[in-house]
Motif scaffolding. Sequence first.
Motif, PDB file in Angstrom:
ATOM      1  N   UNK A   1       0.819  -1.207   0.000  1.00 24.67           N
ATOM      2  CA  UNK A   1       0.000   0.000   0.000  1.00 24.67           C
ATOM      3  C   UNK A   1       0.862   1.269   0.000  1.00 24.67           C
ATOM      4  N   UNK A   2       2.085   1.162   0.562  1.00 27.00           N
ATOM      5  CA  UNK A   2       2.991   2.314   0.528  1.00 27.00           C
ATOM      6  C   UNK A   2       3.444   2.562  -0.913  1.00 27.00           C
ATOM      7  N   UNK A   3       3.698   1.494  -1.637  1.00 25.39           N
ATOM      8  CA  UNK A   3       4.166   1.621  -3.024  1.00 25.39           C
ATOM      9  C   UNK A   3       3.052   1.904  -4.025  1.00 25.39           C
ATOM     10  N   UNK A   4       1.795   1.744  -3.594  1.00 23.21           N
ATOM     11  CA  UNK A   4       0.677   1.910  -4.533  1.00 23.21           C
ATOM     12  C   UNK A   4       0.382   3.378  -4.773  1.00 23.21           C
TER      13      UNK A   4
ATOM     14  N   UNK B   1       1.910  13.319  -5.952  1.00 21.02           N
ATOM     15  CA  UNK B   1       2.334  12.899  -4.608  1.00 21.02           C
ATOM     16  C   UNK B   1       3.451  11.858  -4.702  1.00 21.02           C
ATOM     17  N   UNK B   2       3.262  10.909  -5.605  1.00 16.69           N
ATOM     18  CA  UNK B   2       4.249   9.845  -5.771  1.00 16.69           C
ATOM     19  C   UNK B   2       5.594  10.414  -6.222  1.00 16.69           C
TER      20      UNK B   2
ATOM     21  N   UNK C   1      11.762   2.318  -2.632  1.00 16.18           N
ATOM     22  CA  UNK C   1      12.898   2.251  -3.536  1.00 16.18           C
ATOM     23  C   UNK C   1      12.575   2.637  -4.972  1.00 16.18           C
ATOM     24  N   UNK C   2      11.314   2.713  -5.251  1.00 24.10           N
ATOM     25  CA  UNK C   2      10.933   3.043  -6.621  1.00 24.10           C
ATOM     26  C   UNK C   2       9.622   3.800  -6.587  1.00 24.10           C
ATOM     27  N   UNK C   3       9.368   4.511  -7.636  1.00 24.62           N
ATOM     28  CA  UNK C   3       8.072   5.167  -7.769  1.00 24.62           C
ATOM     29  C   UNK C   3       7.046   4.074  -8.032  1.00 24.62           C
TER      30      UNK C   3
ATOM     31  N   UNK D   1      -3.272  -3.127  -7.909  1.00 18.79           N
ATOM     32  CA  UNK D   1      -2.530  -4.045  -7.044  1.00 18.79           C
ATOM     33  C   UNK D   1      -2.202  -5.355  -7.747  1.00 18.79           C
ATOM     34  N   UNK D   2      -3.153  -5.843  -8.532  1.00 21.62           N
ATOM     35  CA  UNK D   2      -2.913  -7.087  -9.262  1.00 21.62           C
ATOM     36  C   UNK D   2      -1.754  -6.904 -10.245  1.00 21.62           C
ATOM     37  N   UNK D   3      -1.740  -5.783 -10.944  1.00 24.52           N
ATOM     38  CA  UNK D   3      -0.657  -5.512 -11.900  1.00 24.52           C
ATOM     39  C   UNK D   3       0.674  -5.363 -11.171  1.00 24.52           C
ATOM     40  N   UNK D   4       0.650  -4.682 -10.014  1.00 24.36           N
ATOM     41  CA  UNK D   4       1.890  -4.502  -9.247  1.00 24.36           C
ATOM     42  C   UNK D   4       2.489  -5.835  -8.832  1.00 24.36           C
TER      43      UNK D   4
END
Lengths: 482, 482
Positions: free
Chosen positions: A452-455, B332-333, B350-352, B441-444
């Motif tokens: 959720x932090x990375x989302x 924000x990201x 560690x990544x966007x 989330x599924x794609x992530x």
Amino acid sequence: MTRNNKVKVYDLIVLGSGPAGEKGAAQAAYFGKKVALVEKSEFLGGAAASTTIPSKTLRETSLTLSGVRARRLHGIDLSIKGKATVKDFLHHERMVKESERKRVLNNMLRHKIDIYHGLGSFYDKKIIKVESSNNQPYYLQGEIILIATGSSPRYPDNFPKDPRIYDSDSILQIKKIPKNIVVIGGGVIGCEYACVFSELGVKVSLIHNKEILLPFLDHDISIALKNSMSKMGINMLVSDGVESCNVKEKNIEIILTSGKNIHTDSIMLATGRNSNTDKLNLDMAGITTGKYKLLIVDKNYQVIHPETKKPVDGIFAAGDVIGRPGLASTSMEQARYAMIKALDLEPYKEHIAPILPLGIYTIPECSLAGKTENECRDEKIDYVIGKASYNQNARGMIIGDTDGFIKLIYEFNKDLKKPMKLLGVHIIGEIASELIHLGVNALMMNASSNLFIDSCFNYPTLGELYKYATYDAMGNRTKRIK
Amino acid sequence: MTRNNKVKVYDLIVLGSGPAGEKGAAQAAYFGKKVALVEKSEFLGGAAASTTIPSKTLRETSLTLSGVRARRLHGIDLSIKGKATVKDFLHHERMVKESERKRVLNNMLRHKIDIYHGLGSFYDKKIIKVESSNNQPYYLQGEIILIATGSSPRYPDNFPKDPRIYDSDSILQIKKIPKNIVVIGGGVIGCEYACVFSELGVKVSLIHNKEILLPFLDHDISIALKNSMSKMGINMLVSDGVESCNVKEKNIEIILTSGKNIHTDSIMLATGRNSNTDKLNLDMAGITTGKYKLLIVDKNYQVIHPETKKPVDGIFAAGDVIGRPGLASTSMEQARYAMIKALDLEPYKEHIAPILPLGIYTIPECSLAGKTENECRDEKIDYVIGKASYNQNARGMIIGDTDGFIKLIYEFNKDLKKPMKLLGVHIIGEIASELIHLGVNALMMNASSNLFIDSCFNYPTLGELYKYATYDAMGNRTKRIK
């Protein structure tokens, strides 16, 4: 059996066309099996189409008609509360119900499933007799039989029969919106209807024999729901029961265990349901039932003898007929899984959905997936919680839901550089039953706080609350360590 | 610099308090950095709080007031269309805007961030001068400077200045709801406002210089949106442009490239935005800007010289000021990620976010994550699509959204026993921008078709559509092979 009624042979016979029956039948037919579906009613869809969907439609209509959404958004009261007639509510309800029944029928036809309308019962261990008033009986032989006949409201002995006393089936036939109603039972159905009636401007009392509402919910959510229902104006009579119910000409009198005395126009009984197993002629299949006439099943949903615990050859059961949780969502999963096991279908679904969410359509909605705080404590799992409120969220403010919140439970991990494993998700508020699915998938994939932090969440959305509740949990972890 | 204005030293100076500025500042402060936030306006929150949130609130209020939800659900028309005054809309809008500004302020205070109100500009490469009408200037020195000053509407030369011609900022100050309006530009802002005005009963024309609306959307969704807008009654003037605009006393005349001629009460310009870089005194930092005054950044969001491509020491930029997509969510990201890189914070991020969804708040909403069909074709990826409609879904029927649908794109895999990899998710319909997160989330997590097949969804929910769209994709794969 007469000469005119030759036995038709099927790979699978399904009794009942509710969510379990429909999905079980479709699953088998999809893989090329010959399937018969037996439905006692004129329509397909079972309780889901006839009571679940209509009750949720009533809920949606009540939210709109009562103006709760509009009122929150501006000064004007759009409410037509009091002026609404039952007919207003039934217009849309009828349409939705018919669409759902048609959808089920089309699904069966698309899968080339034979449909038999009539009462199905065991003629012997492999043969189902289907009786209807119009036709001579049919006899169907099935290699596998799936019992998905659902359940019916339980009518407690201490309530007389009276047209002003409804159960969760007959309530949908109510002719006019009553001035007041007493709902008996604080389970899912009782709470849902109490909220809908209250929303419609009916003065509602809810009698519940325990202190806690819906004890399977996380404690915080259960308390929040109770507070919310009180705030709506529902008279919450918890830890109380009905001593007697006396039908009078002008009203009905209820005397409570606590000694309290209520007069009401109408009563809704939400006092549990019995399995529909009475008319199945189960003796002929060598099956007996358990408490509340429930069928007992093993982990593959194969029926077992309550005493010997031995599986009954070729007979499976799914849905309400086997008891809790008695939700359409889980019933479908059970039936699909049972058919994979029973018919040895391609293993594209090797296990039942590992995470079963619960969705409660109260006002506001509640939903959960994974573990509650109490469960973590019982299982001696060290955990951290994180919360985020709808009123701190842009979309929450826009839609005017100021009471909703999400609560995440993470497994404690003292290494601040390591993410924490997600254990449970609990939501109360608008579209909670939709939002929970993000948690369901995260739990299924053993996700950690990193997910959720990375989302990146759309803005403004309620989905963002997952991120902020996770930040809160991370902050709580840090506080605990320092 | 006078003696009274000693330079205060910070680890980070943030210019602008919109979504990028707020989150960048909070991120750095969370990890113990000393942060100053400079905001030219009296309020915090930037465009997100001042225009995004109000426009979404207007949308929500219009949906409720116009009775679209109520009308779908029953016979009665609850609409107060035409009777609604601007005041009705502004009641809730003001409240929401103030809450959001307060939320940002509290977030800054909680993180012990120093706030300076005034116009910030470069005094030299490391020093920001803050000027306001009330105080003597402040001088702040920052190891790192984050430019998050956002953007402003672009006013095309061929439109005169007139109080009846609004841009996307001034439209929120409109005094009364016009009888008709011409929206210039079919981008996100143009489409969103066209829908809201139409919902309010305003006669809307939309002039768009291309055939396709929002070309970054999947083609099917773009077409569905266009059809839906036409069905609402919006006059869709696509592949057309404005030749001239003549302000008259009674109305405004627009002559189109196609030769068409429109008379209107009011115009809304949605013709793109320019970066707010004019007043930053960028020369002093040795920075020049690109097209539309955009700052150019590298993959870490560090500002680079447009010509030399060399990064400028210690200066970063995020949000609208660097251009597309110009969404609060992505801004924000960008800012969070930039601060991790700039200040070498703990590598918890560690990544966007690897998947950036887009949410378009038209009526109905559109949202996407991952690849479109066109992108798959361009990248020569073999794919299969699966669709499921809101009108085949129980909750879709309950809420009365009969046009919405979800479209999933899976990577083709000819082995029927193998699942297919999810590539893209596209949704049009109610709460699309929320539902998309399940796809994000599924794609992530590189999920396959198994995820949605194995998932148990609450019933009735729109979330279920993921399962049925996946079944559809599996069926389409089978058909293609056979």
